[in-house]
Design a protein around this motif. Structure first.
Motif, PDB file in Angstrom:
ATOM      1  N   ASP A  91      -2.328   7.395   0.704  1.00 15.67           N
ATOM      2  CA  ASP A  91      -1.717   6.956   1.948  1.00 15.67           C
ATOM      3  C   ASP A  91      -0.523   6.095   1.570  1.00 15.67           C
ATOM      4  O   ASP A  91      -0.706   5.073   0.904  1.00 15.67           O
ATOM      5  CB  ASP A  91      -2.749   6.133   2.740  1.00 15.67           C
ATOM      6  N   PRO A  92       0.708   6.485   1.832  1.00 11.43           N
ATOM      7  CA  PRO A  92       1.155   7.436   2.840  1.00 11.43           C
ATOM      8  C   PRO A  92       1.423   8.868   2.363  1.00 11.43           C
ATOM      9  O   PRO A  92       1.999   9.656   3.118  1.00 11.43           O
ATOM     10  CB  PRO A  92       2.481   6.821   3.298  1.00 11.43           C
TER      11      PRO A  92
ATOM     12  N   ASN B 267      -7.758   8.829  -8.080  1.00  8.66           N
ATOM     13  CA  ASN B 267      -8.397   8.350  -6.854  1.00  8.66           C
ATOM     14  C   ASN B 267      -9.278   9.478  -6.332  1.00  8.66           C
ATOM     15  O   ASN B 267      -8.954  10.666  -6.517  1.00  8.66           O
ATOM     16  CB  ASN B 267      -7.366   7.949  -5.800  1.00  8.66           C
TER      17      ASN B 267
ATOM     18  N   ARG C  58      -9.866  10.475  -3.366  1.00  8.07           N
ATOM     19  CA  ARG C  58      -9.492  10.667  -1.957  1.00  8.07           C
ATOM     20  C   ARG C  58      -8.012  11.044  -1.918  1.00  8.07           C
ATOM     21  O   ARG C  58      -7.362  11.060  -2.969  1.00  8.07           O
ATOM     22  CB  ARG C  58      -9.678   9.344  -1.239  1.00  8.07           C
TER      23      ARG C  58
ATOM     24  N   GLY D 199       0.826  -1.212   0.000  1.00  3.78           N
ATOM     25  CA  GLY D 199       0.000   0.000   0.000  1.00  3.78           C
ATOM     26  C   GLY D 199       0.859   1.260   0.000  1.00  3.78           C
ATOM     27  O   GLY D 199       0.347   2.362  -0.213  1.00  3.78           O
TER      28      GLY D 199
ATOM     29  N   PHE E 257      -7.026  12.795  -6.435  1.00  6.85           N
ATOM     30  CA  PHE E 257      -5.633  12.316  -6.425  1.00  6.85           C
ATOM     31  C   PHE E 257      -5.311  11.906  -7.852  1.00  6.85           C
ATOM     32  O   PHE E 257      -5.971  11.032  -8.420  1.00  6.85           O
ATOM     33  CB  PHE E 257      -5.608  11.146  -5.442  1.00  6.85           C
TER      34      PHE E 257
HETATM   35  N1  GLY Z   1      -0.303   5.563  -2.045  1.00  5.59           N
HETATM   36  C1  GLY Z   1      -1.240   5.210  -3.031  1.00  5.59           C
HETATM   37  C2  GLY Z   1      -2.648   5.217  -2.621  1.00  5.59           C
HETATM   38  O1  GLY Z   1      -3.030   5.771  -1.614  1.00  5.59           O
HETATM   39  O2  GLY Z   1      -3.472   4.659  -3.336  1.00  5.59           O
END
Ligand code: GLY
Length: 430
Positions: free
Chosen positions: A296-297, A291, A293, A232, A275
């Protein structure tokens, strides 16, 4: 303002940390949160996929603003549920409508959207059981490597880069015929492979105006030197040295502006973060994915660098007044290093006590918790990605070294983290 933040990872800890600094916040609830977010507000044990439970909580606690961290409730239509529920419709909501969240929830929708609006992205075709044989033929004639993407959400595992035809056809069969990712892979997008260096760019939009937040680069592979299995995200840095003003100008003109204009023209309700997962191919930016949203990170470096009040920013988005906001960003570099459980991203054990969380570290470092929980009054490991340490520095190398120093004093059984985050930028000033 009575705020409810949904989510429980490092991203939400970073958001909660920032929201808690705002004079507007009173109080901040985090559902379900983690022991780290409990230091920034009040954790509430709500299942964020249970819209009815969220409705009841919002009414009971007179919530005035909801901020959604992860994609799943958005893709499932939480925004639309709020707008269709008379007691909730006036609550300020940070997150797109179900239609807007399709930019992440359906790769085929995102590709068609980009195609409609002339936004640079890899060439593609989409296949289902209906045109499966055409798909096999298409794969056989495609150049290698071939990128296969499950159309729907697949917990970050739905993208496979195939280096051979045998692998591509086997994966294609698994996804479509064997429903490897369930409903998510009933449709598969087959994409040309783009070679370059990736970066993540974030904007907040009110569906018409937008503001570009600090960009970041995340490190997705588990091993040093970006080797091994995809995760992730094992760490992130911001700013990204190759995101020069000239390159960012191209990103804004060719990608961000046409995306927001496309959202507006298509009448998609979108108030929240977007994103842009991008790749730099010989100086030209292409979209790999959207994305709906924050990342993360990446959030764990982007949000600490944001000097502007986050609640004020969110209020401005809900009022379509983002054009009046003065976005201020800390000039320093930031780096975050993710500490994970032994075995991650495959199987791992949990429940190990974490020592050193309350250690004394300088103001330039922040520890954000991700996969943690409370057990017998101790903070213990609960997920693959356990916590991350973000530090500021004069440059990326300095920030990474400071995070490594802090991590030296944090321990749980099986702790693992990469020591080379930002490795390709270590000699640069940022
Ligand atoms: N770091 C990539 C994501 O949040 O999908």
């Amino acid at each position: 303002m009575r705020i409810l933040l949904l989510g429980s990872g490092g991203r939400e800890h970073a958001l909660a940390w920032k929201l808690n600094q705002s004079v507007w916040t009173n109080p901040l609830y985090i559902a379900p949160g983690n022991p780290g977010t409990a230091k920034c507000g009040i954790n509430v044990q709500l299942d964020i996929t249970d819209f009815e439970a969220i409705r009841k909580f919002c009414i009971l606690e007179k919530i005035e603003m909801v901020i959604v961290g992860p994609e799943e409730p958005l893709v499932n239509g939480l925004f639309d549920f709020f707008k269709a529920t008379p007691e909730l419709e006036k609550i300020y909501f940070i997150g797109p409508s179900k239609a807007g969240a399709q930019l992440e929830g359906s790769k085929a929708f995102a590709k068609a959207f980009m195609h409609r609006h002339g936004i640079p992205t890899a060439n593609y075709r989409e296949f289902t059981r209906e045109n499966y044989e055409d798909g096999v033929k298409y794969l056989q004639e495609h150049s290698l490597p071939i990128v296969l993407k499950a159309d729907g959400l697949a917990a970050g595992k739905g993208v496979v880069i195939c280096q051979s035809y045998v692998e591509a056809i086997a994966e294609f069969e698994l996804m479509i015929q064997e429903a490897k990712f369930g409903e998510a892979s009933k449709k598969v997008v087959v994409e040309d492979f783009l070679s370059g260096i990736e970066l993540s760019v974030f904007a907040i939009t009110d569906g018409k105006n937008y503001l570009i937040l600090p960009e970041a680069k995340d490190y997705k592979r588990v091993g040093e030197g970006d080797k091994g299995l995809m995760t992730g995200g094992m760490g992130a840095v911001s700013p990204v040295p190759f995101a020069t003003p000239g390159f960012m100008h191209k990103i804004e003109q060719r990608i961000i502006r046409p995306t927001i204009e496309g959202i507006f023209k298509e009448g998609i309700e979108y108030t929240g973060f977007i994103f842009f997962g991008l790749i730099n191919v010989n100086g030209d930016p292409y979209v790999i994915e959207y994305n709906c949203r924050l990342g993360d990170p990446e959030t764990e470096v982007v949000i600490p660098r944001l000097e502007t009040d986050l609640v004020g920013l969110c209020i401005a988005a809900t009022q379509q007044e983002l054009d009046k906001v003065d976005l201020r960003v800390d000039k320093r570099a930031a780096a975050t290093i993710m500490a994970v459980s032994k075995g991650y991203p495959m199987g791992y054990e949990k429940g190990f006590a974490i020592d050193g969380l309350d250690g004394k570290y300088g103001k330039q470092s922040l520890v954000f918790q991700a996969g943690t929980t409370e057990s017998e009054k101790k903070t213990v490991t609960q997920g693959g990605r356990v916590l991350c340490v973000t530090s500021f520095g004069e440059n990326i190398e300095d920030a990474v070294n400071t995070s490594l120093d802090v991590l030296d004093h944090i321990y749980y059984e099986g702790i693992y983290y990469r020591t080379d985050i930002g490795f390709e930028f270590k000699q640069t000033n940022h």
